[in-house]
Design a protein around this motif. Structure first.
Motif, PDB file in Angstrom:
ATOM      1  N   GLU A 133      -5.257 -18.243  -0.370  1.00  0.00           N
ATOM      2  CA  GLU A 133      -4.586 -17.240   0.462  1.00  0.00           C
ATOM      3  C   GLU A 133      -3.770 -17.986   1.507  1.00  0.00           C
ATOM      4  OE1 GLU A 133      -6.562 -13.705   1.488  1.00  0.00           O
ATOM      5  OE2 GLU A 133      -7.894 -13.778  -0.252  1.00  0.00           O
ATOM      6  N   ILE A 134      -2.541 -17.490   1.710  1.00  0.00           N
ATOM      7  CA  ILE A 134      -1.613 -18.196   2.606  1.00  0.00           C
ATOM      8  C   ILE A 134      -1.482 -17.425   3.913  1.00  0.00           C
ATOM      9  CG2 ILE A 134       0.758 -19.055   2.821  1.00  0.00           C
ATOM     10  CD1 ILE A 134       0.936 -18.943  -0.261  1.00  0.00           C
ATOM     11  N   PHE A 135      -1.398 -18.164   5.024  1.00  0.00           N
ATOM     12  CA  PHE A 135      -1.211 -17.571   6.349  1.00  0.00           C
ATOM     13  C   PHE A 135       0.068 -18.169   6.922  1.00  0.00           C
ATOM     14  CE2 PHE A 135      -5.492 -17.442   5.038  1.00  0.00           C
ATOM     15  CZ  PHE A 135      -5.959 -16.199   5.430  1.00  0.00           C
ATOM     16  N   SER A 136       1.061 -17.319   7.133  1.00  0.00           N
ATOM     17  CA  SER A 136       2.390 -17.833   7.468  1.00  0.00           C
ATOM     18  C   SER A 136       2.926 -17.156   8.732  1.00  0.00           C
ATOM     19  CB  SER A 136       3.314 -17.551   6.265  1.00  0.00           C
ATOM     20  OG  SER A 136       4.645 -17.825   6.571  1.00  0.00           O
ATOM     21  N   ASP A 137       3.477 -17.962   9.647  1.00  0.00           N
ATOM     22  CA  ASP A 137       4.048 -17.409  10.881  1.00  0.00           C
ATOM     23  C   ASP A 137       5.249 -16.512  10.544  1.00  0.00           C
ATOM     24  OD1 ASP A 137       4.192 -18.246  14.115  1.00  0.00           O
ATOM     25  OD2 ASP A 137       6.086 -17.500  13.272  1.00  0.00           O
ATOM     26  N   GLN A 154      -1.603 -14.661  -2.829  1.00  0.00           N
ATOM     27  CA  GLN A 154      -1.720 -13.627  -1.797  1.00  0.00           C
ATOM     28  C   GLN A 154      -1.367 -14.252  -0.448  1.00  0.00           C
ATOM     29  OE1 GLN A 154      -5.432 -11.521  -1.742  1.00  0.00           O
ATOM     30  NE2 GLN A 154      -4.832 -10.353   0.060  1.00  0.00           N
ATOM     31  N   TYR A 155      -0.553 -13.533   0.353  1.00  0.00           N
ATOM     32  CA  TYR A 155      -0.208 -14.120   1.652  1.00  0.00           C
ATOM     33  C   TYR A 155      -0.336 -13.119   2.793  1.00  0.00           C
ATOM     34  CZ  TYR A 155       4.430 -11.971   0.989  1.00  0.00           C
ATOM     35  OH  TYR A 155       5.445 -11.089   0.768  1.00  0.00           O
ATOM     36  N   HIS A 156      -0.544 -13.657   3.988  1.00  0.00           N
ATOM     37  CA  HIS A 156      -0.666 -12.857   5.206  1.00  0.00           C
ATOM     38  C   HIS A 156       0.333 -13.411   6.208  1.00  0.00           C
ATOM     39  CE1 HIS A 156      -4.679 -11.749   3.609  1.00  0.00           C
ATOM     40  NE2 HIS A 156      -4.711 -13.025   3.242  1.00  0.00           N
ATOM     41  N   ILE A 157       1.052 -12.520   6.884  1.00  0.00           N
ATOM     42  CA  ILE A 157       2.009 -12.967   7.909  1.00  0.00           C
ATOM     43  C   ILE A 157       1.367 -12.745   9.268  1.00  0.00           C
ATOM     44  CG2 ILE A 157       4.339 -12.622   8.868  1.00  0.00           C
ATOM     45  CD1 ILE A 157       4.532 -13.268   5.939  1.00  0.00           C
ATOM     46  N   PHE A 158       1.227 -13.800  10.061  1.00  0.00           N
ATOM     47  CA  PHE A 158       0.742 -13.561  11.427  1.00  0.00           C
ATOM     48  C   PHE A 158       1.914 -13.492  12.390  1.00  0.00           C
ATOM     49  CE2 PHE A 158       0.968 -17.996  12.987  1.00  0.00           C
ATOM     50  CZ  PHE A 158       0.790 -18.747  11.825  1.00  0.00           C
ATOM     51  N   GLU A 159       1.753 -12.677  13.450  1.00  0.00           N
ATOM     52  CA  GLU A 159       2.835 -12.514  14.427  1.00  0.00           C
ATOM     53  C   GLU A 159       3.145 -13.880  15.021  1.00  0.00           C
ATOM     54  OE1 GLU A 159       4.681 -10.024  14.547  1.00  0.00           O
ATOM     55  OE2 GLU A 159       3.389  -8.808  13.273  1.00  0.00           O
ATOM     56  N   HIS A 160       4.413 -14.042  15.394  1.00  0.00           N
ATOM     57  CA  HIS A 160       4.909 -15.352  15.797  1.00  0.00           C
ATOM     58  C   HIS A 160       4.046 -15.994  16.893  1.00  0.00           C
ATOM     59  CE1 HIS A 160       7.522 -18.573  16.646  1.00  0.00           C
ATOM     60  NE2 HIS A 160       8.000 -18.085  17.770  1.00  0.00           N
ATOM     61  N   ASN A 161       3.480 -17.135  16.562  1.00  0.00           N
ATOM     62  CA  ASN A 161       2.666 -17.929  17.500  1.00  0.00           C
ATOM     63  C   ASN A 161       1.460 -17.171  18.053  1.00  0.00           C
ATOM     64  OD1 ASN A 161       4.045 -20.295  17.289  1.00  0.00           O
ATOM     65  ND2 ASN A 161       5.215 -20.091  19.185  1.00  0.00           N
ATOM     66  N   ASP A 162       1.045 -16.097  17.374  1.00  0.00           N
ATOM     67  CA  ASP A 162      -0.046 -15.255  17.890  1.00  0.00           C
ATOM     68  C   ASP A 162      -1.379 -15.719  17.268  1.00  0.00           C
ATOM     69  OD1 ASP A 162      -1.896 -13.270  18.431  1.00  0.00           O
ATOM     70  OD2 ASP A 162      -0.428 -11.639  18.255  1.00  0.00           O
ATOM     71  N   MET A 163      -2.103 -16.499  18.035  1.00  0.00           N
ATOM     72  CA  MET A 163      -3.332 -17.102  17.509  1.00  0.00           C
ATOM     73  C   MET A 163      -4.462 -16.091  17.363  1.00  0.00           C
ATOM     74  SD  MET A 163      -2.636 -20.141  16.639  1.00  0.00           S
ATOM     75  CE  MET A 163      -1.145 -19.356  16.062  1.00  0.00           C
ATOM     76  N   ASP A 164      -4.433 -15.015  18.180  1.00  0.00           N
ATOM     77  CA  ASP A 164      -5.451 -13.971  18.008  1.00  0.00           C
ATOM     78  C   ASP A 164      -5.253 -13.302  16.655  1.00  0.00           C
ATOM     79  OD1 ASP A 164      -6.554 -14.513  20.397  1.00  0.00           O
ATOM     80  OD2 ASP A 164      -5.424 -12.987  21.511  1.00  0.00           O
ATOM     81  N   GLU A 171     -10.449 -14.452   9.768  1.00  0.00           N
ATOM     82  CA  GLU A 171     -11.802 -13.883   9.879  1.00  0.00           C
ATOM     83  C   GLU A 171     -12.058 -12.857   8.775  1.00  0.00           C
ATOM     84  OE1 GLU A 171     -14.113 -14.345  12.597  1.00  0.00           O
ATOM     85  OE2 GLU A 171     -15.448 -13.117  11.341  1.00  0.00           O
ATOM     86  N   ALA A 172     -10.990 -12.086   8.461  1.00  0.00           N
ATOM     87  CA  ALA A 172     -11.146 -10.993   7.487  1.00  0.00           C
ATOM     88  C   ALA A 172     -11.083 -11.481   6.035  1.00  0.00           C
ATOM     89  CB  ALA A 172     -10.042  -9.962   7.731  1.00  0.00           C
ATOM     90  N   THR A 173     -10.820 -12.782   5.859  1.00  0.00           N
ATOM     91  CA  THR A 173     -10.674 -13.319   4.496  1.00  0.00           C
ATOM     92  C   THR A 173     -11.995 -13.937   4.031  1.00  0.00           C
ATOM     93  OG1 THR A 173      -8.387 -13.798   5.026  1.00  0.00           O
ATOM     94  CG2 THR A 173      -9.264 -14.897   3.098  1.00  0.00           C
ATOM     95  N   ASP A 174     -12.244 -13.822   2.740  1.00  0.00           N
ATOM     96  CA  ASP A 174     -13.449 -14.399   2.142  1.00  0.00           C
ATOM     97  C   ASP A 174     -13.594 -15.867   2.596  1.00  0.00           C
ATOM     98  OD1 ASP A 174     -15.400 -15.438   0.554  1.00  0.00           O
ATOM     99  OD2 ASP A 174     -14.389 -15.043  -1.374  1.00  0.00           O
TER     100      ASP A 174
END
Ligand code: PLP
Length: 411
Positions: A133-137, A154-164, A171-174
């Motif tokens: 699973e990919i986590f991309s800014d 499968q990928y997840h986009i995190f809000e720009h520079n948002d570490m929370d 946390e929600a990923t297996d």
């Protein structure tokens, strides 16, 4: 299907939205930079460049030119093939050793561009590591996004520079799923750093590997310009570092640096590496020389820092909105693609200042800007006259001024 009608209509829509791109041809004549020549109606006129990524002007450095020309005289121009089929010269091998050493990694692999390096490496890794699973800014570069999409993982986009946000997605990923976190060290269109220490901490906590695009920081930050991972003492904790030969090093090509197994894996499995011709040996030789000179170029790096401070002070004094960071990239905010094009054209036509408008898809709609890049070759006088021209152009076009800037403290 009427193919021609399709293309015509698509282009018309693009033009109606103000998103059609035009190029001005500018010759960056050697020894003139930041001045350059534009040919208008058959006549040359002098303009000044304010948006080049040739950050240290290595593309015109006499020693770099000599290295390039010597190898052209010896080996000719083209590389002769893919790396596997006669396209590996001693210069390619030496360049990869140089890059590995630069980033304190076991190995490196050179591609025709950093775009293909990103796209091919990410797609290959993530297509083949089952269940990754990919986590991309959110603001990651198009080449990183292409790599992610091409991998079909499968990928997840995190809000720009948002570490929370990143933390909550992890946390929600297996916990047992393999994971890859992808970010840039300095975001190209903002000049803002990523919170790299925190990203490394989260990667460790959730057993993720990390991929860092250092395209806009290598050559400029860290001891001897080795990049931000080095500056923060994190080189050995970032799994894969990507960089370019085309910006601070002034040539063409890109690379990834990592441990020997990862590099050997990409070398062996990445279609975007295997099936394309290698860079010209002369470019490899010029890159080696340029990296060597860049390491010694602390004075140029200091000049960039001094110049970017001058320009920020100037822009503050005329109350023009810009992103107030402390990097070499100074984004002046001009909302609207048409307005952005308008000011860019005015600056070039009336003041001889060449700075490209930046709009969608390079930045999100509504975030249009002039992306100023400062080089050591801009003088204080150049900067003063640039700020005066922006001030006048702002008046002519009746754009809004601001009292406070958007400040981004570095992390
Ligand atoms: C963040 C980032 N990564 C990668 C690239 C691609 O670099 P190259 O020009 O070597 O293909 C760019 C290009 O500007 C970039 O801004």
């Amino acid at each position: 299907m009427d193919y021609d009608k399709f293309f015509e209509e698509e282009l018309k829509t693009l033009k109606d939205e103000g998103l059609y791109r035009t190029f001005r041809s500018i010759d960056r004549v050697q020894n003139m930079f930041p001045k350059a020549l534009e040919t208008v109606d058959g006549n040359d006129r002098e303009v000044e460049i304010w948006c080049s990524n040739d950050y240290l002007n290595m593309s015109q450095n006499p020693e770099v030119l000599d290295s390039c020309i010597n190898v052209i005289n010896k080996l000719g121009t083209g590389s002769g093939g893919t790396r596997n089929i006669s396209g590996t010269s001693s210069y390619h091998v030496k360049l990869e050793q140089t890059l590995a050493e630069l980033h304190n990694k076991e190995a490196a692999l050179v591609f025709p561009s950093a775009y293909t390096a990103n796209q091919a490496t990410i797609a290959t890794l993530c297509r083949n590591i089952e269940g990754i699973e990919i986590f991309s800014d959110r603001l990651n570069h198009a080449s990183l996004i292409e790599g992610i999409r091409n991998s079909k993982a499968q990928y997840h986009i995190f809000e720009h520079n948002d570490m929370d946000h990143l933390s909550s997605l992890l946390e929600a990923t297996d916990i047992d799923a393999p994971k890859l976190i992808i970010c840039e060290s300095i975001y190209s269109m903002e000049g803002i750093r990523s919170p790299l220490k925190e990203i490394v901490r989260l990667a460790k906590q959730y057993n993720a590997i990390t991929y860092l695009d250092e395209v806009h920081s290598v050559g400029l930050y860290g001891n001897e310009g080795r990049g931000i991972a080095e500056e923060l003492g994190l080189s050995d904790q970032i799994d894969i570092i990507n960089g370019t030969l085309s910006k601070s090093f002034g040539q063409l090509g890109g690379y990834v640096a990592a441990n020997a197994n990862i590099i050997d894996y990409i070398r062996s499995f990445a279609s975007g590496f295997i099936f394309t011709s290698s860079i010209n040996p002369s470019i490899a030789a010029a890159s080696i020389k340029s990296i060597e000179l860049s390491k010694e170029s602390e004075t140029l790096r200091l000049r960039i820092r001094r110049n970017s401070k001058f320009i920020r002070e100037g822009l503050k004094s005329i109350q023009v909105p810009f992103i107030d960071n402390d990097s070499h990239i100074v984004p002046i905010l001009v909302k609207g693609p048409l307005e952005c094009k308008q000011i860019s054209k005015l600056l070039l036509d009336k003041f001889g200042i060449y700075i490209q408008p930046v709009f969608y898809p390079t930045v999100p709609k509504g975030d249009e800007r002039l992306r100023v890049t400062i080089t050591p070759k801009h003088s204080k006088k150049d900067i003063e006259s640039f700020v005066n021209s922006i001030d006048e152009a702002w008046n002519i076009l009746g754009f809004d001024r601001v009292e406070e800037q958007i400040i981004h403290n570095q992390i």
